[in-house]
Design a protein around this motif. Structure first.
Motif, PDB file in Angstrom:
ATOM      1  N   LEU A 131      39.730  41.041  43.819  1.00  0.00           N
ATOM      2  CA  LEU A 131      41.193  40.990  43.716  1.00  0.00           C
ATOM      3  C   LEU A 131      41.554  40.346  42.382  1.00  0.00           C
ATOM      4  N   LEU A 132      42.556  40.900  41.714  1.00  0.00           N
ATOM      5  CA  LEU A 132      42.950  40.375  40.397  1.00  0.00           C
ATOM      6  C   LEU A 132      43.433  38.928  40.512  1.00  0.00           C
ATOM      7  N   HIS A 133      43.019  38.109  39.550  1.00  0.00           N
ATOM      8  CA  HIS A 133      43.370  36.679  39.581  1.00  0.00           C
ATOM      9  C   HIS A 133      43.119  36.067  38.206  1.00  0.00           C
ATOM     10  N   VAL A 134      43.678  34.879  38.002  1.00  0.00           N
ATOM     11  CA  VAL A 134      43.242  34.032  36.884  1.00  0.00           C
ATOM     12  C   VAL A 134      42.387  32.927  37.501  1.00  0.00           C
ATOM     13  N   ASP A 135      41.384  32.452  36.746  1.00  0.00           N
ATOM     14  CA  ASP A 135      40.463  31.459  37.315  1.00  0.00           C
ATOM     15  C   ASP A 135      41.079  30.065  37.348  1.00  0.00           C
ATOM     16  N   SER A 136      40.728  29.354  38.406  1.00  0.00           N
ATOM     17  CA  SER A 136      41.061  27.936  38.538  1.00  0.00           C
ATOM     18  C   SER A 136      40.073  27.372  39.542  1.00  0.00           C
ATOM     19  N   PHE A 137      39.515  26.198  39.259  1.00  0.00           N
ATOM     20  CA  PHE A 137      38.481  25.660  40.149  1.00  0.00           C
ATOM     21  C   PHE A 137      39.041  24.509  40.979  1.00  0.00           C
ATOM     22  N   PRO A 138      39.028  24.634  42.314  1.00  0.00           N
ATOM     23  CA  PRO A 138      39.591  23.561  43.144  1.00  0.00           C
ATOM     24  C   PRO A 138      38.901  22.215  42.950  1.00  0.00           C
ATOM     25  N   THR A 139      37.594  22.230  42.669  1.00  0.00           N
ATOM     26  CA  THR A 139      36.871  20.949  42.592  1.00  0.00           C
ATOM     27  C   THR A 139      36.668  20.453  41.167  1.00  0.00           C
ATOM     28  N   ARG A 160      28.404  46.746  35.510  1.00  0.00           N
ATOM     29  CA  ARG A 160      29.309  45.863  36.255  1.00  0.00           C
ATOM     30  C   ARG A 160      30.710  46.336  35.918  1.00  0.00           C
ATOM     31  N   LYS A 161      31.522  46.596  36.944  1.00  0.00           N
ATOM     32  CA  LYS A 161      32.844  47.160  36.698  1.00  0.00           C
ATOM     33  C   LYS A 161      33.930  46.122  36.968  1.00  0.00           C
ATOM     34  N   TRP A 162      34.829  46.040  36.033  1.00  0.00           N
ATOM     35  CA  TRP A 162      35.940  45.088  36.113  1.00  0.00           C
ATOM     36  C   TRP A 162      37.272  45.838  35.998  1.00  0.00           C
ATOM     37  N   ILE A 163      38.295  45.188  36.520  1.00  0.00           N
ATOM     38  CA  ILE A 163      39.678  45.587  36.218  1.00  0.00           C
ATOM     39  C   ILE A 163      40.328  44.362  35.574  1.00  0.00           C
ATOM     40  N   THR A 164      41.168  44.577  34.579  1.00  0.00           N
ATOM     41  CA  THR A 164      42.015  43.482  34.091  1.00  0.00           C
ATOM     42  C   THR A 164      43.469  43.936  34.174  1.00  0.00           C
ATOM     43  N   SER A 165      44.361  42.959  34.257  1.00  0.00           N
ATOM     44  CA  SER A 165      45.790  43.282  34.243  1.00  0.00           C
ATOM     45  C   SER A 165      46.466  42.402  33.199  1.00  0.00           C
ATOM     46  N   GLU A 231      50.072  41.455  47.680  1.00  0.00           N
ATOM     47  CA  GLU A 231      49.644  42.858  47.803  1.00  0.00           C
ATOM     48  C   GLU A 231      50.399  43.774  46.841  1.00  0.00           C
ATOM     49  N   ALA A 232      51.684  43.486  46.650  1.00  0.00           N
ATOM     50  CA  ALA A 232      52.491  44.334  45.752  1.00  0.00           C
ATOM     51  C   ALA A 232      51.940  44.242  44.325  1.00  0.00           C
ATOM     52  N   PHE A 233      51.576  43.021  43.900  1.00  0.00           N
ATOM     53  CA  PHE A 233      50.993  42.848  42.567  1.00  0.00           C
ATOM     54  C   PHE A 233      49.651  43.589  42.486  1.00  0.00           C
ATOM     55  N   GLN A 234      48.798  43.381  43.484  1.00  0.00           N
ATOM     56  CA  GLN A 234      47.459  43.999  43.451  1.00  0.00           C
ATOM     57  C   GLN A 234      47.549  45.520  43.366  1.00  0.00           C
ATOM     58  N   LYS A 235      48.501  46.087  44.079  1.00  0.00           N
ATOM     59  CA  LYS A 235      48.620  47.553  44.095  1.00  0.00           C
ATOM     60  C   LYS A 235      49.367  48.081  42.861  1.00  0.00           C
ATOM     61  N   GLY A 236      50.465  47.410  42.504  1.00  0.00           N
ATOM     62  CA  GLY A 236      51.381  48.011  41.539  1.00  0.00           C
ATOM     63  C   GLY A 236      51.228  47.555  40.099  1.00  0.00           C
ATOM     64  N   CYS A 237      50.435  46.548  39.822  1.00  0.00           N
ATOM     65  CA  CYS A 237      50.374  46.021  38.444  1.00  0.00           C
ATOM     66  C   CYS A 237      49.652  47.004  37.516  1.00  0.00           C
ATOM     67  N   PRO A 238      49.955  46.931  36.217  1.00  0.00           N
ATOM     68  CA  PRO A 238      49.216  47.790  35.279  1.00  0.00           C
ATOM     69  C   PRO A 238      47.747  47.368  35.219  1.00  0.00           C
ATOM     70  N   LYS A 239      46.837  48.325  35.146  1.00  0.00           N
ATOM     71  CA  LYS A 239      45.400  47.998  35.203  1.00  0.00           C
ATOM     72  C   LYS A 239      44.628  48.664  34.066  1.00  0.00           C
ATOM     73  N   HIS A 259      41.734  39.201  36.069  1.00  0.00           N
ATOM     74  CA  HIS A 259      40.540  40.048  36.160  1.00  0.00           C
ATOM     75  C   HIS A 259      40.055  40.159  37.598  1.00  0.00           C
ATOM     76  N   ALA A 260      39.274  41.201  37.864  1.00  0.00           N
ATOM     77  CA  ALA A 260      38.615  41.367  39.159  1.00  0.00           C
ATOM     78  C   ALA A 260      37.300  42.094  38.912  1.00  0.00           C
ATOM     79  N   ALA A 261      36.246  41.661  39.610  1.00  0.00           N
ATOM     80  CA  ALA A 261      34.945  42.357  39.524  1.00  0.00           C
ATOM     81  C   ALA A 261      34.878  43.277  40.736  1.00  0.00           C
ATOM     82  N   ILE A 262      34.929  44.585  40.504  1.00  0.00           N
ATOM     83  CA  ILE A 262      35.030  45.495  41.662  1.00  0.00           C
ATOM     84  C   ILE A 262      33.677  46.058  42.094  1.00  0.00           C
TER      85      ILE A 262
END
Ligand SMILES: [Fe+2]
Length: 301
Positions: A131-139, A160-165, A231-239, A259-262
């Motif tokens: 799923l598309l995201h920006v990285d952030s580490f909780p710990t 390795r296949k990626w999507i970026t938005s 979900e709207a972002f994941q489906k509708g964003c430019p990729k 980014h997302a690693a698909i």
């Protein structure tokens, strides 16, 4: 939108850093440092448990420890640790040339091996890589620093296949301050705020595991979760779709490039933290953008 930049001159470090800070991916068709075949073969032969919910195998430099590895015996555990440490050291040495302006101030974070097929991996929503995201580490709070990641695909056959938005600077304009992603209040310099901070510092110093998150870290963690759950972002964003072939490497600021690693299996990765004052364009970093938009200080000074 993000571009894939084939690196032609590793010594042109200013250009290389500039491309990264502009939200582009630095790409290498072949592994640009020594990586012995016997080490690659060892990694490809690792058979981890059938559970796809397990985490990646990680080498933690500060405590010199390997986590999440299911080893057949002690010898295998030692070999895995040694190979990840060697990978980490070769990548770091290479990046000292490629990105020399950063190297005096950066902080080495985990090196990891990703032995699982990303496609169809069963993970809870916030842990999913597809799923598309920006990285952030909780710990591991960043306090305004940047997350730079260097990847190597050692799969002999499969890319390795990626999507970026869109990048952080566009996402924050669209979603920041809206329901689900409110802007933080900024650092609390009141008496109570400072006392709370001191108490957390003290608890941490006596061994409690308390992540000392700044308002910036809380916002980035929210954004990571918000994007994955939207979900709207994941489906509708430019990729944009990217393929990283066998034996290729790439580097990117993953806190900026969504980014997302698909799909893909068997990749290595080294994370490095770059503090804001080491950047060529600190005013364009996510923390500076957030501070400019809100007019508030997002990390303790
Ligand atoms: Fe990520």
């Amino acid at each position: 939108m993000t571009k894939k930049i084939l690196v032609e001159n590793i010594n042109d470090s200013l250009k290389n850093c500039k491309e990264l800070e502009q939200g582009n991916i630095l790409f290498f068709e072949k592994i640009p440092f020594e990586f012995p075949q016997d080490e690659i073969q060892f990694l490809l032969q690792q058979r981890q448990s059938g559970s796809k919910s397990r985490k990646n195998i990680a080498c933690k430099p500060q405590i010199d420890k390997l986590t999440n590895h299911i080893a057949a015996n002690e010898e295998e555990a030692k070999q895995m640790h040694a190979i990840l440490k060697a990978y980490s050291s070769r990548v770091t040495q290479f990046l000292q040339t490629l990105l020399s302006p950063y190297s005096s101030k950066w902080k080495l974070d985990y090196a990891s091996f990703r032995p699982y097929q990303e496609m169809g991996r069963k993970l809870r929503t916030r842990a999913r890589n597809d799923l598309l995201h920006v990285d952030s580490f909780p710990t591991r709070p960043m306090h305004g620093g940047r997350i730079l990641r260097f990847f190597t695909n050692i799969n002999p056959k499969e890319p390795r296949k990626w999507i970026t938005s869109e990048p952080f600077q566009d996402l924050i304009k669209k979603y920041g301050g809206k329901p689900g992603l409110p802007f933080p209040h900024g650092v609390d310099y009141s008496f109570q705020g400072r006392m709370l901070h001191k108490t957390k510092e003290w608890l941490k110093s006596i061994g409690f595991k308390i992540p000392m998150r700044s308002p910036y870290d809380r916002f980035m963690l929210n954004m990571h979760n918000y994007l994955k759950e939207n979900e709207a972002f994941q489906k509708g964003c430019p990729k944009s779709h990217w393929e990283f072939p066998p034996n290729s490497c790439w580097a990117v600021f993953t806190d900026q490039v969504s980014h997302a690693a698909i799909s893909g299996q068997y990749a290595l990765e080294q994370t490095i933290f770059i503090p804001r004052d080491a950047l060529l364009y600190p005013e364009e970093s996510p923390v500076s953008i957030l501070e400019r938009i809100t007019g508030k200080c997002m990390v303790s000074v």
